[in-house]
Design an enzyme around this catalytic site. Structure first.
Site, PDB file in Angstrom:
ATOM      1  N   ASP A  88      13.593 -12.560  -3.412  1.00 41.94           N
ATOM      2  CA  ASP A  88      12.355 -13.301  -3.166  1.00 41.94           C
ATOM      3  C   ASP A  88      12.672 -14.522  -2.302  1.00 41.94           C
ATOM      4  O   ASP A  88      13.569 -15.293  -2.618  1.00 41.94           O
ATOM      5  CB  ASP A  88      11.729 -13.751  -4.489  1.00 41.94           C
ATOM      6  CG  ASP A  88      10.342 -14.307  -4.237  1.00 41.94           C
ATOM      7  OD1 ASP A  88       9.486 -13.548  -3.760  1.00 41.94           O
ATOM      8  OD2 ASP A  88      10.117 -15.513  -4.472  1.00 41.94           O
ATOM      9  N   ASP A 494     -10.531  23.170   0.381  1.00 42.49           N
ATOM     10  CA  ASP A 494      -9.449  23.844   1.124  1.00 42.49           C
ATOM     11  C   ASP A 494      -9.941  25.213   1.583  1.00 42.49           C
ATOM     12  O   ASP A 494     -11.019  25.669   1.181  1.00 42.49           O
ATOM     13  CB  ASP A 494      -8.181  23.953   0.253  1.00 42.49           C
ATOM     14  CG  ASP A 494      -6.909  23.850   1.098  1.00 42.49           C
ATOM     15  OD1 ASP A 494      -6.882  24.442   2.196  1.00 42.49           O
ATOM     16  OD2 ASP A 494      -5.959  23.180   0.672  1.00 42.49           O
ATOM     17  N   GLY A 520     -13.665  25.814   2.261  1.00 42.95           N
ATOM     18  CA  GLY A 520     -14.173  25.517   3.595  1.00 42.95           C
ATOM     19  C   GLY A 520     -13.042  25.089   4.505  1.00 42.95           C
ATOM     20  O   GLY A 520     -11.909  24.916   4.054  1.00 42.95           O
ATOM     21  N   ASP A 521     -13.400  24.952   5.784  1.00 42.91           N
ATOM     22  CA  ASP A 521     -12.411  24.542   6.782  1.00 42.91           C
ATOM     23  C   ASP A 521     -12.820  23.152   7.261  1.00 42.91           C
ATOM     24  O   ASP A 521     -13.924  22.984   7.796  1.00 42.91           O
ATOM     25  CB  ASP A 521     -12.454  25.565   7.928  1.00 42.91           C
ATOM     26  CG  ASP A 521     -11.473  25.242   9.043  1.00 42.91           C
ATOM     27  OD1 ASP A 521     -11.133  24.053   9.211  1.00 42.91           O
ATOM     28  OD2 ASP A 521     -11.054  26.183   9.750  1.00 42.91           O
ATOM     29  N   PHE A 522     -11.941  22.170   7.050  1.00 39.51           N
ATOM     30  CA  PHE A 522     -12.396  20.799   7.346  1.00 39.51           C
ATOM     31  C   PHE A 522     -12.615  20.550   8.842  1.00 39.51           C
ATOM     32  O   PHE A 522     -13.238  19.568   9.212  1.00 39.51           O
ATOM     33  CB  PHE A 522     -11.524  19.723   6.695  1.00 39.51           C
ATOM     34  CG  PHE A 522     -10.040  19.833   6.874  1.00 39.51           C
ATOM     35  CD1 PHE A 522      -9.448  19.837   8.118  1.00 39.51           C
ATOM     36  CD2 PHE A 522      -9.217  19.881   5.734  1.00 39.51           C
ATOM     37  CE1 PHE A 522      -8.073  19.922   8.260  1.00 39.51           C
ATOM     38  CE2 PHE A 522      -7.831  19.963   5.869  1.00 39.51           C
ATOM     39  CZ  PHE A 522      -7.262  19.989   7.137  1.00 39.51           C
ATOM     40  N   ARG A 537      -0.583  14.891   3.154  1.00 35.83           N
ATOM     41  CA  ARG A 537       0.233  15.763   4.005  1.00 35.83           C
ATOM     42  C   ARG A 537      -0.653  16.641   4.897  1.00 35.83           C
ATOM     43  O   ARG A 537      -0.379  17.834   5.062  1.00 35.83           O
ATOM     44  CB  ARG A 537       1.169  16.649   3.170  1.00 35.83           C
ATOM     45  CG  ARG A 537       2.053  15.871   2.251  1.00 35.83           C
ATOM     46  CD  ARG A 537       2.971  16.784   1.508  1.00 35.83           C
ATOM     47  NE  ARG A 537       4.271  16.843   2.154  1.00 35.83           N
ATOM     48  CZ  ARG A 537       5.073  17.885   2.096  1.00 35.83           C
ATOM     49  NH1 ARG A 537       4.721  18.972   1.465  1.00 35.83           N
ATOM     50  NH2 ARG A 537       6.244  17.857   2.685  1.00 35.83           N
TER      51      ARG A 537
HETATM   52  C1  LIG Z   1      10.956 -17.489   6.328  1.00 35.78           C
HETATM   53  C2  LIG Z   1      10.898 -16.046   6.739  1.00 35.78           C
HETATM   54  C3  LIG Z   1      10.465 -15.090   5.870  1.00 35.78           C
HETATM   55  N1  LIG Z   1      10.398 -13.747   6.253  1.00 35.78           N
HETATM   56  C4  LIG Z   1       9.884 -12.714   5.336  1.00 35.78           C
HETATM   57  O1  LIG Z   1       9.036 -13.280   4.367  1.00 35.78           O
HETATM   58  C5  LIG Z   1       8.934 -12.396   3.261  1.00 35.78           C
HETATM   59  C6  LIG Z   1       9.022 -13.212   1.995  1.00 35.78           C
HETATM   60  O2  LIG Z   1       8.254 -12.650   0.997  1.00 35.78           O
HETATM   61  P1  LIG Z   1       8.863 -12.003  -0.333  1.00 35.78           P
HETATM   62  O3  LIG Z   1       7.825 -12.122  -1.379  1.00 35.78           O
HETATM   63  O4  LIG Z   1      10.198 -12.575  -0.623  1.00 35.78           O
HETATM   64  O5  LIG Z   1       9.083 -10.499   0.089  1.00 35.78           O
HETATM   65  P2  LIG Z   1       8.006  -9.388   0.488  1.00 35.78           P
HETATM   66  O6  LIG Z   1       7.965  -9.228   1.975  1.00 35.78           O
HETATM   67  O7  LIG Z   1       6.690  -9.623  -0.190  1.00 35.78           O
HETATM   68  O8  LIG Z   1       8.657  -8.080  -0.071  1.00 35.78           O
HETATM   69  P3  LIG Z   1       9.004  -7.765  -1.616  1.00 35.78           P
HETATM   70  O9  LIG Z   1      10.491  -7.883  -1.732  1.00 35.78           O
HETATM   71  O10 LIG Z   1       8.533  -6.344  -1.817  1.00 35.78           O
HETATM   72  O11 LIG Z   1       8.276  -8.723  -2.516  1.00 35.78           O
HETATM   73  C7  LIG Z   1      10.127 -11.450   3.352  1.00 35.78           C
HETATM   74  O12 LIG Z   1       9.628 -10.161   3.749  1.00 35.78           O
HETATM   75  C8  LIG Z   1      10.963 -12.031   4.484  1.00 35.78           C
HETATM   76  O13 LIG Z   1      11.638 -11.014   5.203  1.00 35.78           O
HETATM   77  C9  LIG Z   1      10.758 -13.393   7.539  1.00 35.78           C
HETATM   78  O14 LIG Z   1      10.653 -12.202   7.921  1.00 35.78           O
HETATM   79  N2  LIG Z   1      11.237 -14.342   8.397  1.00 35.78           N
HETATM   80  C10 LIG Z   1      11.318 -15.668   8.068  1.00 35.78           C
HETATM   81  O15 LIG Z   1      11.736 -16.500   8.900  1.00 35.78           O
END
Ligand SMILES: Cc1cn([C@@H]2O[C@H](COP(=O)(O)OP(=O)(O)OP(=O)(O)O)[C@@H](O)[C@H]2O)c(=O)[nH]c1=O
Length: 631
Positions: A88, A494, A520-522, A537
């Site tokens: 995070d 389908d 049916g055929d969409f 798919r």
């Molecule tokens: C400062 C900065 C941040 N980021 C992106 O900010 C998101 C942070 O959000 P997160 O909540 O940590 O992640 P998320 O994108 O929501 O993904 P998840 O891990 O699924 O929560 C991440 O994407 C990072 O790359 C950049 O790409 N470049 C930068 O300079």
């Protein structure tokens, strides 16, 4: 190459990245880590004021993201990963935590606060080792954070809005992406650049070094690695295919000790002269004990080279229903199975041994028996049987792939070469013989059933009252939808020859609202009315021209607020990461005029027909989900 031995420790493990961030995927892919992406559903709503420091919030969120995925995979997908990585990233300025902006105004508020100032970017990371014991998930958690300081120049209003309108800020913490246009706003960076981008790779490698190569017990002054040990250190320490993953938790600490690996204390020198296959330089000793230059073992390439052998071994064992026999009567000796299925003893023994070595079977002095996943996925009536798809792969896809070279040269499908007939209509071939039709339906059913829960729950669909699954085949997704959304009425639409053969695939004993089947055929017939049209798919079968025909037809009957749910393998925008989906696109080349598409390609197609608010969820299963709404 220097870092690979650390990451090499993860080669033989099922590694999952619990993140939808394409940046994190790219950072880890670029250093050769192989992993599955299962984005976390954990909502980033922890109470920030409950944390003494901002990094604690980031670490806790990373941990919760990873734990959610570990639990979901264990409980729902019945696949316990070995390692789950969560992260995070947050930006802090004036003691405020900035996450991703919710809209453009929010991005404006964030960026104007950062203008002309230094701020910190923290990424919290959690590495979770998982084990399944008596069906319970056990986890060992390692976490850390990294801080990088970034200073922005003074940003003019004009620049700020131009940047916001570029769309770049919206999915990024603090509302900027340092790796792209946002880099122009930055005066200096102190610390790990990749930490700002979303993943502190250097610290991650150090953590892995700490976990997998703990210092010798007598060497008390080195409690942990402050740097990533040099390449020699790792080569001499490498332990073959990295199988020694018997972790035990240190008392009172969340660090892991790989017992036995460093028992002599001489961890920086190899005590063994045996060569190991890690994919990197292997020291070999000649008879005088002198190190001589060694060949590199390109494990990944060797695996790819042999990949077809493993596939074919699986196909043949499935075709001969060996997994069914073993479930019914195992453990069995090779001779018994050979007698059951009418094959040679020597051939059967080799096939079973190969399957055991591939982890599909267990081999004991009593004979061969199925692993749990063979029972679940490989028996013809296992709970999530892939038998139908395996047979389809053997009988249909294999001959087509044999003509891949022609497909690449000609840029078109190869049904005529593989099956000696000219292809007029994609589905005519599948449905002209009863046997081929049933095989194809069983194959589609396998994948639909395996992915149905993840597709159905990728978004909250409770606002829709009726859905129509166009090309919904046996109704596997439809049945899952009515289970999850009891107020939803689902129609499967389908071709008549499909609808006439669906009865075999219906679930028994369910007391839910029935699914309705309409033939049916969409492309040709009127579509049933619905609030939500599902195309699972389907679009990948067709070139853009045909996709436009279908989408415009759906758009014409859709009222505002109605939606489309797509289930497809979604390629990454740069088409370089998601190898399963990219190989699936080759699969479409050899047999259809269609292809797999990236998230932005789908978005572009949908938006041209008035479908906006396009949301994409990578499910971590074989199919991803895309939801959009007619405006
Ligand atoms: C400062 C900065 C941040 N980021 C992106 O900010 C998101 C942070 O959000 P997160 O909540 O940590 O992640 P998320 O994108 O929501 O993904 P998840 O891990 O699924 O929560 C991440 O994407 C990072 O790359 C950049 O790409 N470049 C930068 O300079």
């Amino acid at each position: 190459m220097v870092l690979n031995p650390v990451l090499g420790k993860l080669v033989s493990k099922r590694v999952v990245l619990a993140s939808a961030s394409p940046r994190r995927q790219e950072i880890l892919t670029n250093v050769g880590l192989r992993f599955e992406v299962v984005p976390s559903w954990f909502k980033e709503t922890l109470e920030k004021s409950a944390f003494a420091a901002p990094y604690e919030y980031a670490v806790e969120t990373a941990k919760q993201k990873a734990l959610e995925v570990a639990n979901r995979m264990h409980v729902k997908h019945l696949r316990t990963p070995d390692v789950v990585i969560g992260a995070d990233t947050i930006v802090t300025v004036d003691e405020q935590i900035l996450e991703k902006p919710v809209d453009k105004q929010d991005a404006y508020r964030m960026l104007s606060r950062l203008s002309g100032k230094e701020h910190s970017v923290f990424t919290g990371v959690a590495i979770i080792h998982c084990h399944s014991k008596d069906n319970h998930l056990e986890t060992e958690i390692t976490d850390f954070y990294e801080e990088t300081k970034v200073k922005f120049s003074d940003l003019s209003e004009e620049l700020l809005w131009e940047y916001i309108h570029s769309g770049e800020p919206m999915d990024k913490a603090g509302g900027y992406g340092i790796q792209a246009l946002g880099g122009m706003l930055v005066e200096y960076v102190h610390g790990d650049f990749l930490n700002v981008v979303g993943f502190p790779l250097n610290h991650f490698c150090k953590k892995l070094a700490e976990l997998y190569y703990p210092p010798p017990k007598h060497n008390v002054q080195h409690k942990k690695y402050d740097s990533i040990p040099s390449v020699d250190t790792f080569e001499n320490l490498s332990d073959g295919e990295s199988e020694s993953s018997n972790f035990t938790e240190h008392k009172g600490a969340s660090k892991l000790d790989s017992s036995g690996m460093c028992s002599s204390g001489a961890i920086y020198k190899s005590e063994s002269s045996s060569s190991v296959r890690t994919g990197f330089i292997v020291p070999l000793e000649n008879q005088n004990g002198v190190l001589k230059s060694a060949a590199k073992v390109p494990s990944k390439i060797l695996d790819l080279m042999d990949g077809f052998r493993a596939s074919k071994a699986l196909f043949v064992a499935s075709k001969l229903k060996m997994f069914d026999h073993l479930r019914a009567k195992g453990p069995l000796k090779a001779v018994d199975i050979a007698n059951e299925v009418g094959t040679s003893v020597c051939g059967t023994e080799r096939l079973l041994d190969a399957c055991a070595a591939l982890g599909l079977l267990e081999k004991t002095p009593q004979g061969y028996s199925n692993t749990d996943s063979a029972n679940t996925y490989l028996t013809s009536d296992g709970e999530y049987s892939l038998h139908g798809y395996i047979i389809h792969s053997n009988d249909h896809l294999w001959p087509l792939f044999t003509n891949l070279e022609s497909a690449v040269k000609e840029g078109s499908r190869q049904n005529h070469r593989a099956f000696g007939k000219k292809e007029e209509d994609l589905f005519k071939d599948y449905y002209q013989s009863q046997e081929v039709k049933q095989r194809f339906m069983a194959a589609m059913h396998s994948i639909a059933h395996l992915t149905a829960r993840d597709v159905a729950t990728a978004f909250d669909l409770s606002q829709f009252k009726s859905a129509c699954d166009l090309g919904g085949c046996t109704g596997a997704l439809a049945h899952e939808l009515v289970q999850i959304y009891p107020n939803l009425k689902v129609t499967v639409f389908d071709l008549p020859e499909v609808i006439a053969n669906t009865s075999y695939f219906q679930p028994s004993g369910q007391h839910t609202a029935p699914v309705t089947f309409v033939s049916g055929d969409f492309f040709k017939d009127n579509l049933p009315e619905a609030d939500l049209y599902i195309l699972s798919r389907v679009l990948h079968d067709w070139p853009d021209e045909k996709v436009h025909v279908l989408l415009s037809k759906i758009s014409a009957v859709c009222k505002p607020g109605c939606g489309i749910l797509l289930a497809e393998m979604v390629l990454d925008d740069e088409k370089k990461i998601r190898s399963t989906a990219l190989l699936q696109s080759l699969n479409m080349l050899v047999q259809t005029e269609g292809k797999e598409r990236s998230g932005s390609e789908y978005q572009h197609l949908l938006e041209q027909h008035g479908f906006t608010n396009v949301k994409i969820r990578l499910t971590g299963n074989l199919l991803d989900a895309i939801l959009c709404v007619k405006t």
